[in-house]
Design a protein around this motif. Structure first.
Motif, PDB file in Angstrom:
ATOM      1  N   TRP A   4      -2.227   8.998   3.189  1.00 60.29           N
ATOM      2  CA  TRP A   4      -3.480   9.191   2.467  1.00 60.29           C
ATOM      3  C   TRP A   4      -4.622   9.506   3.437  1.00 60.29           C
ATOM      4  O   TRP A   4      -5.432  10.405   3.182  1.00 60.29           O
ATOM      5  CB  TRP A   4      -3.817   7.932   1.667  1.00 60.29           C
ATOM      6  CG  TRP A   4      -5.040   8.094   0.803  1.00 60.29           C
ATOM      7  CD1 TRP A   4      -5.107   8.651  -0.431  1.00 60.29           C
ATOM      8  CD2 TRP A   4      -6.382   7.725   1.155  1.00 60.29           C
ATOM      9  NE1 TRP A   4      -6.397   8.638  -0.887  1.00 60.29           N
ATOM     10  CE2 TRP A   4      -7.198   8.084   0.054  1.00 60.29           C
ATOM     11  CE3 TRP A   4      -6.961   7.133   2.271  1.00 60.29           C
ATOM     12  CZ2 TRP A   4      -8.573   7.863   0.061  1.00 60.29           C
ATOM     13  CZ3 TRP A   4      -8.337   6.912   2.268  1.00 60.29           C
ATOM     14  CH2 TRP A   4      -9.127   7.273   1.178  1.00 60.29           C
ATOM     15  N   TYR A  22     -11.084   4.967   3.810  1.00 64.05           N
ATOM     16  CA  TYR A  22     -10.033   4.009   3.475  1.00 64.05           C
ATOM     17  C   TYR A  22     -10.643   2.623   3.213  1.00 64.05           C
ATOM     18  O   TYR A  22     -10.274   1.948   2.249  1.00 64.05           O
ATOM     19  CB  TYR A  22      -9.024   3.938   4.618  1.00 64.05           C
ATOM     20  CG  TYR A  22      -7.916   2.941   4.394  1.00 64.05           C
ATOM     21  CD1 TYR A  22      -6.795   3.279   3.649  1.00 64.05           C
ATOM     22  CD2 TYR A  22      -7.991   1.659   4.930  1.00 64.05           C
ATOM     23  CE1 TYR A  22      -5.776   2.361   3.440  1.00 64.05           C
ATOM     24  CE2 TYR A  22      -6.989   0.732   4.725  1.00 64.05           C
ATOM     25  CZ  TYR A  22      -5.881   1.093   3.975  1.00 64.05           C
ATOM     26  OH  TYR A  22      -4.881   0.177   3.768  1.00 64.05           O
ATOM     27  N   ALA A  70      -0.291   4.661   3.061  1.00 59.24           N
ATOM     28  CA  ALA A  70      -1.670   4.571   3.538  1.00 59.24           C
ATOM     29  C   ALA A  70      -1.987   5.626   4.598  1.00 59.24           C
ATOM     30  O   ALA A  70      -3.027   6.289   4.542  1.00 59.24           O
ATOM     31  CB  ALA A  70      -1.934   3.170   4.092  1.00 59.24           C
ATOM     32  N   GLU A 117       0.854  -1.179   0.000  1.00 58.32           N
ATOM     33  CA  GLU A 117       0.000   0.000   0.000  1.00 58.32           C
ATOM     34  C   GLU A 117       0.896   1.237   0.000  1.00 58.32           C
ATOM     35  O   GLU A 117       1.803   1.363   0.810  1.00 58.32           O
ATOM     36  CB  GLU A 117      -0.902   0.017   1.224  1.00 58.32           C
ATOM     37  CG  GLU A 117      -1.926  -1.092   1.224  1.00 58.32           C
ATOM     38  CD  GLU A 117      -2.838  -1.005   2.425  1.00 58.32           C
ATOM     39  OE1 GLU A 117      -3.969  -0.518   2.265  1.00 58.32           O
ATOM     40  OE2 GLU A 117      -2.412  -1.395   3.510  1.00 58.32           O
ATOM     41  N   GLU A 146      -2.935  15.059  -3.618  1.00 59.51           N
ATOM     42  CA  GLU A 146      -3.052  13.618  -3.754  1.00 59.51           C
ATOM     43  C   GLU A 146      -1.676  12.960  -3.769  1.00 59.51           C
ATOM     44  O   GLU A 146      -0.697  13.546  -4.232  1.00 59.51           O
ATOM     45  CB  GLU A 146      -3.823  13.265  -5.033  1.00 59.51           C
ATOM     46  CG  GLU A 146      -4.472  11.896  -5.002  1.00 59.51           C
ATOM     47  CD  GLU A 146      -5.487  11.731  -6.121  1.00 59.51           C
ATOM     48  OE1 GLU A 146      -6.685  11.592  -5.830  1.00 59.51           O
ATOM     49  OE2 GLU A 146      -5.077  11.749  -7.292  1.00 59.51           O
ATOM     50  N   THR A 147      -1.608  11.725  -3.292  1.00 62.17           N
ATOM     51  CA  THR A 147      -0.319  11.044  -3.103  1.00 62.17           C
ATOM     52  C   THR A 147       0.137  10.254  -4.328  1.00 62.17           C
ATOM     53  O   THR A 147       1.075   9.480  -4.238  1.00 62.17           O
ATOM     54  CB  THR A 147      -0.407  10.078  -1.903  1.00 62.17           C
ATOM     55  OG1 THR A 147      -1.442   9.120  -2.139  1.00 62.17           O
ATOM     56  CG2 THR A 147      -0.692  10.845  -0.623  1.00 62.17           C
ATOM     57  N   ARG A 150      -6.037   6.542  -4.007  1.00 64.28           N
ATOM     58  CA  ARG A 150      -4.789   5.967  -3.518  1.00 64.28           C
ATOM     59  C   ARG A 150      -4.377   4.805  -4.412  1.00 64.28           C
ATOM     60  O   ARG A 150      -5.157   4.326  -5.238  1.00 64.28           O
ATOM     61  CB  ARG A 150      -4.922   5.510  -2.068  1.00 64.28           C
ATOM     62  CG  ARG A 150      -5.860   4.334  -1.813  1.00 64.28           C
ATOM     63  CD  ARG A 150      -5.935   4.040  -0.336  1.00 64.28           C
ATOM     64  NE  ARG A 150      -6.790   2.901  -0.013  1.00 64.28           N
ATOM     65  CZ  ARG A 150      -6.354   1.659   0.155  1.00 64.28           C
ATOM     66  NH1 ARG A 150      -5.061   1.382   0.021  1.00 64.28           N
ATOM     67  NH2 ARG A 150      -7.193   0.686   0.478  1.00 64.28           N
TER      68      ARG A 150
END
Length: 464
Positions: free
Chosen positions: A202, A446, A199, A196, A392-393, A225
């Motif tokens: 996010w 999530y 995480a 991930e 945003e990641t 994500r």
């Protein structure tokens, strides 16, 4: 677009060579044959020995599938005005191409398939180096299946130095392989590891977004994500596509290959469909899992219908699509309340939109007005996209962008590229997002993204 009366391939090729010589520029010719029914997955698998540029599209609501290979013509454009540049290129191509298509079936003759990135202003290209800001491809060979009928379109770009017999021999050899060649034994990938991507970071971005929304900086934003997956061998594309078509029957299945990288997905979200000037769009926002049995399934669907957060998120989408469609259509019909749309793993709030497209507008005009909807960007549109780019990641690339096709008969369809993955050799990046409003909970959001990852992840040999 010139429709040739004489369906002799050698005559078409010879005429194109002569014209290419006299005009000193290549000539595109296109011809369509009805063939014995051919399975699209088999065609797709055989195609890998012809070219590393394969394309696939399966409709969500009708028995309609296309599988293409090679590139007779590519259209690319960068921001700004990328939709209009593609439209202009397409019109020029249609005006100059020589086409023999006695069937006039949608998805035959001159057809182009491809997509657009989510954000034309995104500067970071990683890991999307193989996919330009937008690309629409006229395949060299296109299999179109409508119900029990199959059509094969052959598109050729002819140059003045080409030799007629050599071209004809190449066509015959490649068509024979595509229609009668051996199919490999196909296996789904075996997953060896997954990671991930940031995480906790996010979740923190979701918390920050709720604070910013409460402060009035924007009304809603969709944050996505990434999940990175590793396999024990190179991925076999046709096996994945066949499994997606089997398990995600209410979704659009798409594949776009560039140089061995695949962007693949099973999205339930239509952006716009055009056929005989009739436009259909879809408002799809608000998500909850399926139940373990009919009773739990019904309870969850009622929970979704009566959940304020999901209804608010859905209404954002309805109002935006209404405004966009009314700008270029008449006879616009939108139900006053959504219904629940069930998929294999999920169920969504769903509102259909139907309309008649005004003369002078095209499918790409509608796509440009609709993208990105609040279901993938947020509200207001510009502020939410700017916010995503900053916070945003990941780099979305083609994820959440418009993907689809259109033809020379003014038919076409685009979907939103969610429930998707970018496959590169023995690795894949999977993407999922959720709508953040002022009362969103980071842990709940999530978990929602985890549910959205399951359809693609299960086909790729894992679970989350």
């Amino acid at each position: 677009m010139l429709h040739i009366k004489v369906p002799q391939i050698d005559e078409m090729v010879e005429e194109a060579i002569n014209k290419a010589t006299s005009e000193r520029k290549p000539q595109l010719i296109s011809f369509v044959n009805e063939i014995d029914y051919t399975e699209a997955f088999t065609f797709l698998d055989r195609s890998q020995k012809v070219d590393q540029h394969r394309l696939f599209w399966k409709s969500a609501d009708e028995d309609f599938t296309m599988a293409g290979v090679g590139a007779a013509h590519r259209m690319t454009a960068a921001h700004p005005n990328r939709f209009r540049k593609i439209e202009s290129n397409w019109n020029e191509l249609m005006n100059e191409a020589q086409v023999y298509d006695p069937y006039y079936e949608k998805g035959t003759g001159l057809v182009t398939l491809g997509g657009f990135s989510f954000d034309a202003n995104q500067n970071n290209s990683t890991p999307w180096e193989g996919f330009p800001d937008c690309q629409m491809t006229v395949p060299a060979y296109l299999l179109t299946n409508k119900g029990s009928k199959s059509y094969l379109t052959t598109n050729l770009l002819i140059f003045e130095e080409d030799h007629k017999q050599q071209i004809i021999r190449q066509i015959e050899e490649q068509q024979h392989h595509l229609l009668h060649g051996a199919r490999q034994e196909l296996n789904l990938p075996k997953q060896t590891a997954w990671v991930e991507t940031e995480a906790e970071k996010w979740k923190q971005s979701v918390k920050q977004a709720t604070d910013d929304i409460k402060q009035g900086k924007l009304g809603k934003v969709v944050l996505a994500r990434e999940l990175r997956v590793k396999f024990d061998a190179l991925v076999e594309l046709a096996a994945i596509v066949e499994e997606l078509c089997e398990t995600q029957q209410n979704s659009y299945i798409f594949v776009f290959e560039n140089g061995g990288d695949y962007f693949i997905g099973a999205t339930p979200e239509r952006l716009a469909k055009l056929e005989n000037q009739k436009l259909v769009s879809t408002c799809l926002a608000g998500t909850i899992p399926r139940g373990k049995d009919k009773k739990e399934d019904h309870l969850l669907s009622q929970q979704l219908l009566n959940d304020p957060k999901n209804r608010q998120e859905h209404d954002f989408v309805v109002q935006m699509i209404r405004e966009a469609v009314e700008a270029c259509c008449y006879n616009v019909d939108i139900p006053s309340a959504p219904v629940v749309y069930p998929l294999r793993n999920l169920q969504h709030l769903y509102t259909p939109v139907t309309a008649t497209l005004e003369q002078g507008y095209t499918l790409l005009d509608v796509v440009e007005k609709l993208h990105p909807t609040p279901a993938l960007g947020g509200m207001p549109q510009k502020q939410s996209v700017d916010y995503i780019r900053k916070h945003e990641t990941l780099n979305r690339g083609w994820y959440a962008g418009p993907v689809g096709w259109f033809d020379g008969h003014n038919n076409g369809e685009f979907a939103v590229a969610i429930r998707s993955a970018l496959l590169q050799q023995d690795e894949a990046s999977l993407f999922a997002g959720c709508g953040v409003v002022e009362d969103s909970d980071p842990d709940a959001e999530y978990e929602e993204t985890a549910v959205k990852l399951r359809p693609m992840l299960s086909v790729l040999g894992g679970s989350v």
